[in-house]
Design an enzyme around this catalytic site. Structure first.
Site, PDB file in Angstrom:
ATOM      1  N   GLY B  49       0.873  -1.163   0.000  1.00 11.64           N
ATOM      2  CA  GLY B  49       0.000   0.000   0.000  1.00 11.64           C
ATOM      3  C   GLY B  49       0.906   1.206   0.000  1.00 11.64           C
ATOM      4  O   GLY B  49       2.027   1.135  -0.507  1.00 11.64           O
ATOM      5  N   GLU B  50       0.468   2.319   0.560  1.00 13.51           N
ATOM      6  CA  GLU B  50       1.335   3.487   0.670  1.00 13.51           C
ATOM      7  C   GLU B  50       1.946   3.517   2.066  1.00 13.51           C
ATOM      8  O   GLU B  50       1.228   3.689   3.054  1.00 13.51           O
ATOM      9  CB  GLU B  50       0.554   4.767   0.378  1.00 13.51           C
ATOM     10  N   SER B  51       3.265   3.389   2.132  1.00  9.19           N
ATOM     11  CA  SER B  51       3.917   3.281   3.440  1.00  9.19           C
ATOM     12  C   SER B  51       3.731   4.553   4.267  1.00  9.19           C
ATOM     13  O   SER B  51       3.594   4.485   5.490  1.00  9.19           O
ATOM     14  CB  SER B  51       5.404   2.966   3.267  1.00  9.19           C
ATOM     15  N   CYS B  81       6.299  -5.216   0.527  1.00  7.04           N
ATOM     16  CA  CYS B  81       6.432  -3.873  -0.044  1.00  7.04           C
ATOM     17  C   CYS B  81       6.323  -2.777   1.027  1.00  7.04           C
ATOM     18  O   CYS B  81       7.244  -2.591   1.808  1.00  7.04           O
ATOM     19  CB  CYS B  81       5.415  -3.689  -1.168  1.00  7.04           C
ATOM     20  N   ARG B 110      12.805   3.872  -0.708  1.00  4.88           N
ATOM     21  CA  ARG B 110      11.452   3.822  -1.280  1.00  4.88           C
ATOM     22  C   ARG B 110      11.486   4.016  -2.785  1.00  4.88           C
ATOM     23  O   ARG B 110      12.353   4.704  -3.304  1.00  4.88           O
ATOM     24  CB  ARG B 110      10.562   4.909  -0.643  1.00  4.88           C
ATOM     25  N   ILE B 138       5.666  -3.466  -7.715  1.00  6.07           N
ATOM     26  CA  ILE B 138       4.886  -2.260  -7.987  1.00  6.07           C
ATOM     27  C   ILE B 138       5.429  -1.091  -7.176  1.00  6.07           C
ATOM     28  O   ILE B 138       5.330  -1.096  -5.955  1.00  6.07           O
ATOM     29  CB  ILE B 138       3.398  -2.507  -7.687  1.00  6.07           C
ATOM     30  N   ARG B 139       6.041  -0.139  -7.858  1.00  7.07           N
ATOM     31  CA  ARG B 139       6.668   0.999  -7.165  1.00  7.07           C
ATOM     32  C   ARG B 139       7.428   0.487  -5.941  1.00  7.07           C
ATOM     33  O   ARG B 139       7.342   1.043  -4.843  1.00  7.07           O
ATOM     34  CB  ARG B 139       5.606   2.037  -6.751  1.00  7.07           C
ATOM     35  N   HIS B 174       5.159  -8.360  -4.459  1.00  9.45           N
ATOM     36  CA  HIS B 174       3.781  -8.635  -4.022  1.00  9.45           C
ATOM     37  C   HIS B 174       3.367 -10.078  -4.284  1.00  9.45           C
ATOM     38  O   HIS B 174       2.677 -10.349  -5.273  1.00  9.45           O
ATOM     39  CB  HIS B 174       2.820  -7.686  -4.744  1.00  9.45           C
ATOM     40  N   GLU B 176       1.110 -11.610  -3.033  1.00 12.94           N
ATOM     41  CA  GLU B 176      -0.357 -11.737  -2.970  1.00 12.94           C
ATOM     42  C   GLU B 176      -1.010 -11.489  -4.335  1.00 12.94           C
ATOM     43  O   GLU B 176      -2.198 -11.738  -4.504  1.00 12.94           O
ATOM     44  CB  GLU B 176      -0.926 -10.786  -1.902  1.00 12.94           C
TER      45      GLU B 176
END
Lengths: 297, 207
Positions: B49-51, B81, B110, B138-139, B174, B176
């Site tokens: 997600g967004e850390s 992530c 990051r 992903i990013r 990821h 998942e």
């Protein structure tokens, strides 16, 4: 093992995957780096860079276009979270520029003035993912068949009135529920009525969900609005004018972020909503001269 | 058979995708948004997600110290992530107010591969897996340093992308999203559920 040690970019999994990462979060409209910083400080999962928030687009009128690249780059330099930007419906040249700018998601958006009255962008042609608006399931599936990696219910942007968002979400989620109960013969009729590709309708019958994440936009102005649409099935929310047209943007932004996380917990919603100050002034839908949600087909 | 009760931090991010995999492996899952929920679970997944968002929400929910304490007690954790960034001892290019829990002795940068357009899939060789794992980045962050107690299970370009220290396993990618349950399975069987695989076989024979 052809892919072994080889990197493949721009795949469907990679495009839809970023939307997975945004779930449970709030994506905020911002018009300059200062607002982007406020959004990031409040806990936004991403920002949407645009020249004017929808409430001002509505007020000012005229043709609304992709933002100035310099402004988008300024926002990219200011924050570390994903930066999205809008292209006009059908305006693939704007989308090519946004891809060159390396925005993280392109919103082919009805909030801007459409550039093509018959064709949406062929989104499969891009490595950057697209989000598109939809008012019903058929529209959502047409966008997905064109390559959209995320759908947001359209609502009515710039009104601060959540009623259209609720209508669109209920329509999309309601039809998904009905399709899961349909037998295999009925799916052909569903595809015909929705004007949507049969394989996507059949996929929904199997999985009971859209093939891509479903977010909500258009008219969300309070933490309670965020909770409402998430309880109705939205997996994240876009907030446009609702933040920077409120009395206290910092506090409103942060309260809506907490509401998106704790949408099922009314006690927390009470806490974050207390003493927030005025939400944006809202508009009655029946008084609108132009419904933005009618753009796109 | 007692099923493992696996919590998934659900403040924001890809928590639903982890839940689907863990349930397919026979776990009971619990979305964790409060300190009480955190205390009730046997193990925890920290999703992508967004850390920055997750770090702020952990703080506002009063969960930073309870999470650190449970990790230090040896709770099994699988972090992916953004979750890996939360566990790190040091974050390069983070926000000044971003919390590093210091649970896993690594340094992480990051968005180490760039923006979304650079996000990619690749097949990874992973220790203990007999065929490559299709990994989705992903990013994603890049691990620039691992401490002496941290074992590297997979690398990309010479940087660790999957590592383990005691009951903590962490991936910069990821698992998942791959439709491949092997890393979740590996984590479950290698941690406090060492007998989980046997129990499951036992339950199937009985059933």
């Amino acid at each position: 093992m052809e892919k072994h040690n080889k990197r493949v970019t721009g795949t469907t999994v990679v495009k839809r995957g970023l939307a997975e990462m945004l779930k449970g979060g709030v994506i905020m409209d911002v018009v300059n780096p200062q607002q982007a910083k406020i959004a990031e400080n409040a806990g936004a999962v991403a920002v949407m860079a645009l020249e004017r928030v929808p409430a001002d687009i509505r007020k000012d009128g005229g043709v609304s276009r992709m933002s100035d690249p310099e402004m988008i780059q300024g926002i990219q330099a200011e924050v570390s979270i994903p930066v999205m930007a809008k292209a006009r419906i059908g305006h693939f040249a704007e989308a090519q520029m946004l891809e060159t700018l390396e925005v993280d998601y392109i919103d082919e958006s009805e909030v801007l003035t459409p550039a093509d009255e018959a064709h949406h962008i062929d989104k499969w042609a891009f490595a950057v993912p697209f989000v598109c608006g939809a008012t019903n399931l058929g529209e959502a599936l047409r966008r997905i068949s064109e390559g959209a990696a995320m759908i947001r219910s359209k609502g009515e942007a710039g009104t601060g009135n959540v009623v259209e968002a609720v209508r669109h979400l209920r329509s999309i989620v309601g039809d998904i529920g009905k399709i899961t109960k349909a037998d295999s013969a009925e799916l052909f009729d569903w595809a015909k009525r929705l004007q949507a590709p049969l394989p996507l309708v059949q996929e929904i019958a199997q999985t009971a969900q859209l093939p891509v994440p479903l977010f909500c936009a258009g008219g969300i102005a309070t933490p309670a609005d965020a909770s409402l649409v998430m309880q109705l099935g939205a997996q994240a929310v876009f907030v446009g004018s609702g933040i920077f047209k409120s009395a206290s943007p910092e506090r409103m932004a942060s309260a809506i972020v907490e509401a998106a996380t704790h949408y099922q917990d009314p006690a927390i919603l009470v806490k974050v909503s207390s003493g927030l100050g005025e939400a944006m002034a809202g508009l009655e839908i029946s008084t609108l001269e132009q419904k933005l949600a009618d753009r796109g087909w | 058979m007692v099923k493992p009760n696996v919590g998934i931090l659900a403040l924001q991010g890809a928590f639903a995708a982890h839940a689907a995999i863990l349930e397919s492996l026979g776990c009971v899952t619990q979305q964790v948004r409060t300190v009480e929920q955190l205390r009730a679970v046997d193990a925890l997944v920290l999703p992508g997600g967004e850390s920055t968002t997750m770090s702020m929400l952990l703080e506002r929910c009063g969960m930073l110290d309870p999470l650190r304490e449970r990790a230090q007690e040896g709770m099994a954790i699988f972090a992916t992530c953004a979750g890996l960034i939360l566990l790190a001892t040091e974050i390069c290019d983070g926000r000044d107010d971003q919390h590093a829990l210091g649970v896993l002795d690594i340094t992480v940068a990051r968005n180490g591969y760039g923006r979304q357009i650079a996000s990619f899939e690749t097949a990874l060789d992973v220790s203990n897996l007999d065929s490559p794992f299709e990994a989705v980045f992903i990013r994603s962050p890049v691990i620039t340093r691992v401490g002496s107690g941290v074992e590297t299970l997979a690398e990309l370009d010479g940087n660790p992308v999957l590592c383990r220290a005691d009951a903590v396993m962490a991936a910069t990618f990821h698992p998942e999203l791959s439709g491949d349950v092997r890393l979740h399975q590996h984590w479950l069987s290698g941690t406090i559920y060492a007998d989980y695989a046997d129990n499951r076989k036992f339950a199937q024979q009985k059933g």
